[in-house]
Design a protein around this motif. Structure first.
Motif, PDB file in Angstrom:
ATOM      1  N   ARG A   3       3.707   3.885 -27.454  1.00 27.17           N
ATOM      2  CA  ARG A   3       2.559   4.470 -26.751  1.00 27.17           C
ATOM      3  C   ARG A   3       1.502   4.973 -27.715  1.00 27.17           C
ATOM      4  N   ASP A   4       1.934   5.385 -28.895  1.00 27.45           N
ATOM      5  CA  ASP A   4       0.998   5.932 -29.887  1.00 27.45           C
ATOM      6  C   ASP A   4       0.885   5.010 -31.093  1.00 27.45           C
ATOM      7  N   ALA A  40      -3.115   3.789 -23.304  1.00 26.27           N
ATOM      8  CA  ALA A  40      -2.074   3.460 -24.294  1.00 26.27           C
ATOM      9  C   ALA A  40      -1.968   1.938 -24.358  1.00 26.27           C
TER      10      ALA A  40
END
Ligand code: SF4
Length: 215
Positions: free
Chosen positions: A11-12, A36
């Motif tokens: 997601r990051d 995301a």
């Protein structure tokens, strides 16, 4: 458990600084949006893979499902329903219950790019996730490229040289490994509004890819 590129980006995912900056700023502006890298959607055992460019601002970047919530999704999902490649109702929301049949949708670039234009280095950086996704689909016989960026990333992903695989709407090419690549102009609002892509042209390519995949 999948690891590395096959598992998809986190997601990051920190790899593309420009796209991370946009992601973080949108998380502040729209905390209720997905914001995301957008995961693939569909049937990993499917015989057909559809590869788009990247999430749209108000589409996948907002909703978290490829092509969901913007014009391109309206045309794509209507076509998949018409061709028996989806079941249910497309209501432009990830919880609409729509299911894909024998196909999967992914993007060449998983994060929203400014103005829908990823930089070459961003396309390259995200390619391992595309490669990993396609490698996870041992039954894939047809790969549909929605637009030139997707086409070129698929060709590079398969180890081909771009000069041997010229992009053209309606063209198809044998990829190393046995699958066949089908080219379409991207089903964006811009392309349909300008007449570059008609619904009939789009349905024709998708039908050819489905018939090849399911022959
Ligand atoms: S575009 Fe791909 S490689 Fe770049 S930050 Fe997003 S997920 Fe990571």
């Amino acid at each position: 458990m999948l690891t590395g590129a096959a598992a998809g980006p986190s997601r990051d995912c920190p790899i593309c600084p420009r796209l991370v900056g946009l992601r973080l700023s949108l998380r502040e502006q729209h905390p209720d949006w997905f914001n995301a890298p957008v995961p693939s959607f569909g049937d990993p055992a499917g015989r057909m893979v559809i590869v788009g460019l990247a999430p749209g601002l108000n589409g996948a970047n907002r909703t978290g499902r490829p092509f969901t919530g913007d014009y391109a999704g309206d045309l794509l999902y209507q076509t998949l329903l018409k061709l028996g490649l989806a079941a249910g109702v497309y209501a432009a929301r990830p919880d609409d219950g729509l299911a894909l049949k024998d196909c999967l949708i992914t993007n060449a670039v998983r994060c929203l790019p400014p103005a829908n234009k990823p930089l070459p280095e961003e396309i390259t950086a995200c390619r391992p996730f595309l490669t990993g996704q396609i490698e996870l689909m041992p039954n894939a016989r047809a790969v549909v490229a929605l637009g030139r960026v997707a086409h070129e990333s698929i060709v590079r992903s398969s180890g081909g040289r771009l000069k041997d695989y010229p992009f053209a709407h309606g063209a198809s090419h044998a990829l190393s490994g046995g699958a066949r690549l089908f080219d379409s102009y991207h089903c964006s609002r811009y392309n349909t509004n300008t007449g570059r892509l008609t619904e009939a042209m789009f349905v024709s390519v998708m039908t050819a890819a489905r018939d090849w995949a399911q022959a």
